[in-house]
Design a protein around this motif. Sequence first.
Motif, PDB file in Angstrom:
ATOM      1  N   GLU A   5       0.766  -1.175   0.164  1.00 44.93           N
ATOM      2  CA  GLU A   5       0.014  -0.256   0.142  1.00 44.93           C
ATOM      3  C   GLU A   5       0.748   1.082   0.167  1.00 44.93           C
ATOM      4  O   GLU A   5       0.667   2.058  -0.446  1.00 44.93           O
ATOM      5  N   GLU A   6       2.257   1.382   0.946  1.00 45.07           N
ATOM      6  CA  GLU A   6       2.765   2.541   0.831  1.00 45.07           C
ATOM      7  C   GLU A   6       3.316   2.783  -0.464  1.00 45.07           C
ATOM      8  O   GLU A   6       3.673   3.674  -0.765  1.00 45.07           O
ATOM      9  N   SER A   7       3.867   1.453  -1.072  1.00 46.03           N
ATOM     10  CA  SER A   7       4.735   1.870  -2.351  1.00 46.03           C
ATOM     11  C   SER A   7       3.562   2.379  -3.556  1.00 46.03           C
ATOM     12  O   SER A   7       4.072   2.930  -4.346  1.00 46.03           O
ATOM     13  N   GLU A   8       2.225   1.987  -3.346  1.00 50.22           N
ATOM     14  CA  GLU A   8       1.328   2.639  -4.352  1.00 50.22           C
ATOM     15  C   GLU A   8       1.303   3.909  -3.852  1.00 50.22           C
ATOM     16  O   GLU A   8       0.983   4.648  -4.758  1.00 50.22           O
ATOM     17  N   ASN A   9       1.066   4.279  -2.561  1.00 54.10           N
ATOM     18  CA  ASN A   9       0.748   5.586  -2.430  1.00 54.10           C
ATOM     19  C   ASN A   9       1.741   6.644  -2.711  1.00 54.10           C
ATOM     20  O   ASN A   9       1.549   8.016  -2.584  1.00 54.10           O
ATOM     21  N   LYS A  10       3.228   6.108  -2.601  1.00 56.87           N
ATOM     22  CA  LYS A  10       4.057   6.890  -2.791  1.00 56.87           C
ATOM     23  C   LYS A  10       4.772   6.827  -4.088  1.00 56.87           C
ATOM     24  O   LYS A  10       4.845   5.877  -4.885  1.00 56.87           O
ATOM     25  N   PHE A  11       4.851   8.155  -4.988  1.00 59.93           N
ATOM     26  CA  PHE A  11       5.212   8.052  -6.285  1.00 59.93           C
ATOM     27  C   PHE A  11       6.472   8.978  -6.412  1.00 59.93           C
ATOM     28  O   PHE A  11       6.308  10.034  -6.074  1.00 59.93           O
ATOM     29  N   ASP A  12       7.452   8.245  -6.886  1.00 60.07           N
ATOM     30  CA  ASP A  12       8.770   8.712  -6.772  1.00 60.07           C
ATOM     31  C   ASP A  12       9.283   9.166  -8.256  1.00 60.07           C
ATOM     32  O   ASP A  12       9.578   8.301  -9.131  1.00 60.07           O
ATOM     33  N   PRO A  13       8.759  10.457  -8.812  1.00 60.82           N
ATOM     34  CA  PRO A  13       8.986  10.708 -10.267  1.00 60.82           C
ATOM     35  C   PRO A  13      10.532  10.526 -10.880  1.00 60.82           C
ATOM     36  O   PRO A  13      10.803   9.844 -11.841  1.00 60.82           O
ATOM     37  N   GLN A  14      11.472  11.005  -9.960  1.00 66.48           N
ATOM     38  CA  GLN A  14      12.976  10.705 -10.292  1.00 66.48           C
ATOM     39  C   GLN A  14      13.267   9.289 -10.428  1.00 66.48           C
ATOM     40  O   GLN A  14      13.965   8.847 -11.384  1.00 66.48           O
ATOM     41  N   GLN A  15      12.691   8.335  -9.636  1.00 62.08           N
ATOM     42  CA  GLN A  15      12.973   7.006  -9.925  1.00 62.08           C
ATOM     43  C   GLN A  15      12.245   6.457 -10.999  1.00 62.08           C
ATOM     44  O   GLN A  15      12.925   5.782 -11.819  1.00 62.08           O
ATOM     45  N   VAL A  16      11.093   6.821 -11.463  1.00 62.16           N
ATOM     46  CA  VAL A  16      10.549   6.546 -12.737  1.00 62.16           C
ATOM     47  C   VAL A  16      11.568   6.847 -13.709  1.00 62.16           C
ATOM     48  O   VAL A  16      11.683   6.258 -14.733  1.00 62.16           O
ATOM     49  N   ILE A  17      12.171   8.200 -14.019  1.00 60.96           N
ATOM     50  CA  ILE A  17      12.772   8.737 -14.908  1.00 60.96           C
ATOM     51  C   ILE A  17      14.138   7.994 -14.892  1.00 60.96           C
ATOM     52  O   ILE A  17      14.672   7.461 -16.276  1.00 60.96           O
ATOM     53  N   ASP A  18      14.691   7.696 -13.886  1.00 57.97           N
ATOM     54  CA  ASP A  18      15.961   6.871 -13.552  1.00 57.97           C
ATOM     55  C   ASP A  18      15.767   5.427 -14.410  1.00 57.97           C
ATOM     56  O   ASP A  18      16.735   4.919 -15.245  1.00 57.97           O
TER      57      ASP A  18
END
Length: 577
Positions: A5-18
């Motif tokens: 649940e926590e990973s779904e609620n947190k969204f790290d744009p930089q991680q997605v870009i990396d």
Amino acid sequence: MKMVEESENKFDPQQVIDEFELLSKDAGRIQEETLQKILEENGGTEYLQQWGLNGKTDQVSFKNCVPLVTHKDLEPYIRRIVDGDLTPILTRKSITTISLSSGTTQGKPKFVPFNEELMESTMQIFKTSFAFRNREFPVVNGKALQFIYGSKQFKTKGGLAAGTATTNVYRNSQFKKTMKAMQTPCCSPDEVIFGPDFNQSLYCHLLCGLILRNEVQVVSSTFAHSIVHAFRKFEQVWQELVANIRDGVLSSRVTVPSIRSAMSKLLKPDPELADTIYNKCIRLSNWYGLIPELFPNTRYIYGIMTGSMEPYLKKLRHYAGELPLLSADYGSSEGWIGANVNPELPPELVTYAVLPNIGYFEFIPLVENVDGVEATPVGLTEVKLGEEYEIVVTNFAGLYRYRLGDVVKIKGFHNGTPELQFICRRNLLLSINIDKNTEKDLQLAVEAAAQLLLNEKLEVVDFSSNVNTSADPGHYVIFWELNGKASEEILKECCNCLDKSFVDAGYVSSRKVKTIGPLELRIVKRGTFHKILDHFVGLGAAVSQFKTPRCVGTTNLSVLQILTSNVVESYFSTAFS
């Protein structure tokens, strides 16, 4: 469970870009692995077994054994899945959901398999483009005014859930979680999005947006057309919306009980807000800059704005004022291809970086060999800058070497993955003999002729075309809906301008020697294109996926009937006489 649940609620744009940077740097290897994965998973299916791959999963064997196909070739297999055949026909795992294409190109929707892998790739595309978008235009704890409409899902003969691709996405629990994680949940409750009556849903989308006007940071829809349509509607009903906000009572035009009930929780009397909106509207000049006036914290406007949506950009810019227009990602009912990772580019220049892990992609060069044989497809990392290609897709939902019918141009590379510009649909041609005009050619001709209307403060609301071969020689027919009455003199000029704007050599030479007759411009009644929209919605299409058919052929007789029965004036070109 809490971790998930926590990973779904947190969204790290930089991680997605990396992650995207890593994928795109190694696009060739990722493509190999993706194909291997697809074939390992589905090699035992009836469809793939017949081509004699015998367990091989490499690119060369795949291309040598498995033929290029169109939807027509796969239709018998898909039909069996739709009718309830549970054997592994196209995929090892059973397909439980079917997507319907918009059906506006061929006149009837196509059935396409949809599964969790496609849903995952949808979310990956959404997250990737959002991460790049958010770097340029940050959105924090805002809401999105999304003009989205889930059409009805229905059960096929075999018990599968069928709906438009957009409906299948909106109904999936992952969609809501992702929107929430990206801090842009939709303003409107589900009852509005999935309401049975599009006009009532649209009215309530507008109302929800106004109630939450200071929280709206993004205004979006699947297609630009839906945003323009929504604010054209606003021009007609704004005073009624203001009255609803003032009194806290929902308009009697909304009759669906579930929508009324959901809206009653949001709508409370607010005379101050009503006055603010009223004053803003009466001060506007011809509705210019309407969106930022109504929703002052909007960062940008978002939706698919390329291809058949380009004609709506002028009107959308009028409503948007100074707000940037950001074009959404590139895909189709069959699946996704690329994400817009350069959000600062205007829609006319937008490109899409291919995600190398969501499918296996091939590209057919648009040059015929000397003997007229089609060129051999090349891989994702073999495409050349500046060249045009037709895309071929192999995905996790049972499409193998599937010709998408889209023509794209290679505009650059993001690390090792190409950035594509959408050019046109390959099969949408106006053609009588040696002439070949694409949807883009038609759009350019309409834009050129529409310039002549500016002095009369008129605009083309929408347009379509048809090749009329009932008489010899055949001729092009262009249908226009205008927002007011134009003089006969101007329309004759427009007609000649349209005729001269088709610069294809085959067309010009055929017009000169009279093997193609004078172009005909037909003006249709106000509201005609809305009737076409209603027609498709009646067939089960979703408004979110609606695209005005730009060329209406014999496969689309009901649309042709709507157009021809609403013609009020007709003009023939004298350009080549």
